[in-house]
Design a protein around this motif. Sequence first.
Motif, PDB file in Angstrom:
ATOM      1  N   ARG A   9       0.621  -0.774   0.000  1.00  0.00           N
ATOM      2  CA  ARG A   9      -0.321  -0.136  -0.055  1.00  0.00           C
ATOM      3  C   ARG A   9       0.880   1.724   0.375  1.00  0.00           C
ATOM      4  O   ARG A   9       0.465   2.392  -0.502  1.00  0.00           O
ATOM      5  CB  ARG A   9      -1.154   0.097   1.511  1.00  0.00           C
ATOM      6  CG  ARG A   9      -2.117   0.935   1.266  1.00  0.00           C
ATOM      7  CD  ARG A   9      -1.878   1.253   2.516  1.00  0.00           C
ATOM      8  NE  ARG A   9      -1.468   1.454   3.148  1.00  0.00           N
ATOM      9  CZ  ARG A   9      -1.214   0.509   4.651  1.00  0.00           C
ATOM     10  NH1 ARG A   9      -2.131   0.142   4.803  1.00  0.00           N
ATOM     11  NH2 ARG A   9       0.084   1.558   5.614  1.00  0.00           N
ATOM     12  N   ASP A  10       2.099   1.203   1.023  1.00  0.00           N
ATOM     13  CA  ASP A  10       2.562   2.281   0.786  1.00  0.00           C
ATOM     14  C   ASP A  10       3.663   2.544  -0.755  1.00  0.00           C
ATOM     15  O   ASP A  10       3.779   3.834  -0.615  1.00  0.00           O
ATOM     16  CB  ASP A  10       3.597   2.612   2.000  1.00  0.00           C
ATOM     17  CG  ASP A  10       3.130   2.146   2.953  1.00  0.00           C
ATOM     18  OD1 ASP A  10       2.042   2.911   3.303  1.00  0.00           O
ATOM     19  OD2 ASP A  10       3.960   1.569   4.356  1.00  0.00           O
ATOM     20  N   VAL A  11       3.859   1.346  -1.371  1.00  0.00           N
ATOM     21  CA  VAL A  11       4.416   1.153  -2.190  1.00  0.00           C
ATOM     22  C   VAL A  11       3.359   2.661  -3.345  1.00  0.00           C
ATOM     23  O   VAL A  11       3.821   3.553  -4.142  1.00  0.00           O
ATOM     24  CB  VAL A  11       5.067   0.046  -3.136  1.00  0.00           C
ATOM     25  CG1 VAL A  11       5.631   0.471  -4.549  1.00  0.00           C
ATOM     26  CG2 VAL A  11       6.239  -0.439  -2.332  1.00  0.00           C
ATOM     27  N   LEU A  12       2.465   1.783  -3.479  1.00  0.00           N
ATOM     28  CA  LEU A  12       1.432   2.305  -4.831  1.00  0.00           C
ATOM     29  C   LEU A  12       0.723   4.074  -3.831  1.00  0.00           C
ATOM     30  O   LEU A  12       1.099   4.684  -4.970  1.00  0.00           O
ATOM     31  CB  LEU A  12       0.171   1.683  -4.861  1.00  0.00           C
ATOM     32  CG  LEU A  12       0.538   0.144  -5.285  1.00  0.00           C
ATOM     33  CD1 LEU A  12      -1.132  -0.464  -4.592  1.00  0.00           C
ATOM     34  CD2 LEU A  12       0.505   0.691  -6.460  1.00  0.00           C
ATOM     35  N   ALA A  13       1.392   4.152  -2.793  1.00  0.00           N
ATOM     36  CA  ALA A  13       0.958   5.792  -2.113  1.00  0.00           C
ATOM     37  C   ALA A  13       2.057   6.261  -2.870  1.00  0.00           C
ATOM     38  O   ALA A  13       1.822   7.489  -2.979  1.00  0.00           O
ATOM     39  CB  ALA A  13       0.749   5.599  -0.894  1.00  0.00           C
ATOM     40  N   ALA A  14       3.235   6.310  -2.822  1.00  0.00           N
ATOM     41  CA  ALA A  14       4.165   6.632  -3.214  1.00  0.00           C
ATOM     42  C   ALA A  14       4.146   7.556  -4.767  1.00  0.00           C
ATOM     43  O   ALA A  14       3.946   8.346  -4.961  1.00  0.00           O
ATOM     44  CB  ALA A  14       5.583   5.775  -3.224  1.00  0.00           C
ATOM     45  N   LEU A  15       3.888   5.969  -5.756  1.00  0.00           N
ATOM     46  CA  LEU A  15       3.844   6.239  -6.933  1.00  0.00           C
ATOM     47  C   LEU A  15       2.418   7.260  -7.234  1.00  0.00           C
ATOM     48  O   LEU A  15       2.615   8.285  -7.666  1.00  0.00           O
ATOM     49  CB  LEU A  15       3.620   5.212  -7.856  1.00  0.00           C
ATOM     50  CG  LEU A  15       3.287   5.237  -8.846  1.00  0.00           C
ATOM     51  CD1 LEU A  15       4.552   6.051  -9.990  1.00  0.00           C
ATOM     52  CD2 LEU A  15       3.067   3.849  -9.667  1.00  0.00           C
ATOM     53  N   GLY A  16       1.304   7.706  -6.466  1.00  0.00           N
ATOM     54  CA  GLY A  16      -0.006   7.874  -7.055  1.00  0.00           C
ATOM     55  C   GLY A  16       0.746   9.391  -6.185  1.00  0.00           C
ATOM     56  O   GLY A  16       0.019  10.265  -6.730  1.00  0.00           O
ATOM     57  N   ALA A  17       1.631   9.852  -4.716  1.00  0.00           N
ATOM     58  CA  ALA A  17       2.151  10.916  -4.403  1.00  0.00           C
ATOM     59  C   ALA A  17       3.349  11.591  -5.483  1.00  0.00           C
ATOM     60  O   ALA A  17       2.685  12.674  -5.883  1.00  0.00           O
ATOM     61  CB  ALA A  17       2.719  10.564  -3.841  1.00  0.00           C
ATOM     62  N   ILE A  18       3.808  10.717  -6.675  1.00  0.00           N
ATOM     63  CA  ILE A  18       4.215  11.425  -7.564  1.00  0.00           C
ATOM     64  C   ILE A  18       3.262  12.190  -8.629  1.00  0.00           C
ATOM     65  O   ILE A  18       3.160  12.713  -9.844  1.00  0.00           O
ATOM     66  CB  ILE A  18       5.502  10.655  -8.098  1.00  0.00           C
ATOM     67  CG1 ILE A  18       6.230   9.669  -6.913  1.00  0.00           C
ATOM     68  CG2 ILE A  18       6.606  10.482  -9.404  1.00  0.00           C
ATOM     69  CD1 ILE A  18       7.629   8.962  -7.133  1.00  0.00           C
ATOM     70  N   ILE A  19       2.303  10.519  -9.014  1.00  0.00           N
ATOM     71  CA  ILE A  19       1.383  10.926 -10.142  1.00  0.00           C
ATOM     72  C   ILE A  19       0.858  12.646 -10.216  1.00  0.00           C
ATOM     73  O   ILE A  19       0.838  13.646 -10.652  1.00  0.00           O
ATOM     74  CB  ILE A  19       0.449   9.837 -11.057  1.00  0.00           C
ATOM     75  CG1 ILE A  19       1.750   8.643 -11.083  1.00  0.00           C
ATOM     76  CG2 ILE A  19      -0.461  10.402 -11.776  1.00  0.00           C
ATOM     77  CD1 ILE A  19       1.087   7.593 -11.287  1.00  0.00           C
ATOM     78  N   ALA A  20       0.517  12.071  -8.867  1.00  0.00           N
ATOM     79  CA  ALA A  20      -0.471  13.259  -7.923  1.00  0.00           C
ATOM     80  C   ALA A  20       0.292  14.895  -8.119  1.00  0.00           C
ATOM     81  O   ALA A  20      -0.178  15.929  -9.146  1.00  0.00           O
ATOM     82  CB  ALA A  20      -1.124  13.393  -7.072  1.00  0.00           C
ATOM     83  N   GLU A  21       1.386  14.889  -8.637  1.00  0.00           N
ATOM     84  CA  GLU A  21       2.470  15.994  -8.525  1.00  0.00           C
ATOM     85  C   GLU A  21       2.370  16.276  -9.204  1.00  0.00           C
ATOM     86  O   GLU A  21       2.408  17.618  -9.483  1.00  0.00           O
ATOM     87  CB  GLU A  21       3.853  15.659  -7.654  1.00  0.00           C
ATOM     88  CG  GLU A  21       4.875  17.089  -7.235  1.00  0.00           C
ATOM     89  CD  GLU A  21       5.555  16.517  -6.534  1.00  0.00           C
ATOM     90  OE1 GLU A  21       6.391  15.303  -6.469  1.00  0.00           O
ATOM     91  OE2 GLU A  21       7.111  17.418  -7.017  1.00  0.00           O
TER      92      GLU A  21
END
Lengths: 210, 210
Positions: free
Chosen positions: B130-142
């Motif tokens: 979940r944390d790994v996906l959250a990290a990728l999600g944060a990069i995309i959102a940025e």
Amino acid sequence: MAARRRRAPAGESRDRVFAAAAAEFASRGFAGANMDRIARAARLNKAMIYYHFAGKTALYHAILNDMFGAVRTAVTAVAASDRSPEDKIRAYIDAIAAEGEARPHFPPIWLREIAEGGEHVDAETLGYIRDVLAALGAIIAEGNRAGCFRPLPTLIVQGGIIAPLMFFFASSRVRARIARLTDADVPAVSREAVVAHVQRLTLAQLEGRV
Amino acid sequence: MAARRRRAPAGESRDRVFAAAAAEFASRGFAGANMDRIARAARLNKAMIYYHFAGKTALYHAILNDMFGAVRTAVTAVAASDRSPEDKIRAYIDAIAAEGEARPHFPPIWLREIAEGGEHVDAETLGYIRDVLAALGAIIAEGNRAGCFRPLPTLIVQGGIIAPLMFFFASSRVRARIARLTDADVPAVSREAVVAHVQRLTLAQLEGRV
DNA sequence: GTCTATAAATAGATAGAC
DNA sequence: GTCTATCTATTTATAGAC
């Protein structure tokens, strides 16, 4: 499937064994598959499995054979057709996706075989795989001659096609689980979207656009 | 790894068990893994495995934990860094490739878990994922906010990254076998080439160029 | 910490009746 | 063609000595 069996003996119990085994191998792998469980799922007893198949290994080989034999037939026809190289690539990808989707056990089993170096692949199936690669190689070579494709190695192109396809089809369960975990963000990508995406990506590579 | 163990008791036999088990699970899967074989490979006896780990399942969980814990640590740092979104995507991919390559058992095990719907993934590992996906999600959102990325679903992007990476790393044995079969055509693609390729492809997608 | 048994359960395969 | 019962080998796990 295809061959074997002469008179379709009323109860088609062989097909039930085949189907149950395919599901079992897909969800538990070769070593994890259990003959008792297969028998139960086929609504038969274990002895019936051995009546139809020589053993666990032969049963598994029959399933691999059915999978890759079907793909081989489909892509060989594509390669021999008279479309343009671009269309053949699209059709090649479509064919693999179609055969993979027609057999829910196909993607998981293929994924596992890759993970273990194709340890359980028998000679007959290996021959089918060779034919599949030959078909793709022929399409690429034709594109080269026509000047529309770069001369990429067959295995590289094949990897770029089956990695996303098998991954997508096989991962629906994990995707669902992860989606539940991160709540929402479930895109529910369609089969068509994935296939179209892989087609675009593959052609972009072959045509040197990426 | 990380946690557990208090004084590194001379013989570091726990590490030997861990390493042997990782190799065994990678090449045979969870069900196919054999405690005796693990013990032999670790140059120990079976009882020692149970001295260090609660059982087969706990041993497997420890390995999954080590794998995904390492990825989580690496990509979380990437997401929190102050690079541009494009650079973060490149670094994210690099990090996954590096952790996957540092552990030869990583790609096969991950591939298998996908094939079986993550059935053996425990809660702790699931948290890391979940944390790994959250990290990728944060990069995309940025990247979305900066106007340079399309708002693609995180899972789609993640699939586009790990499918080719894990496939490539896990398939060296099958590739070799197939290459031997079709003689020649062995491109021997380097790790760098694959990573660079995935980076280009992922950015092309995020930036709407394909 | 490390080892040698060994218990207990499971799984692939078969015999033989119907 | 289909079934029950069983044989045999393998495998996870543990007891207990050193």
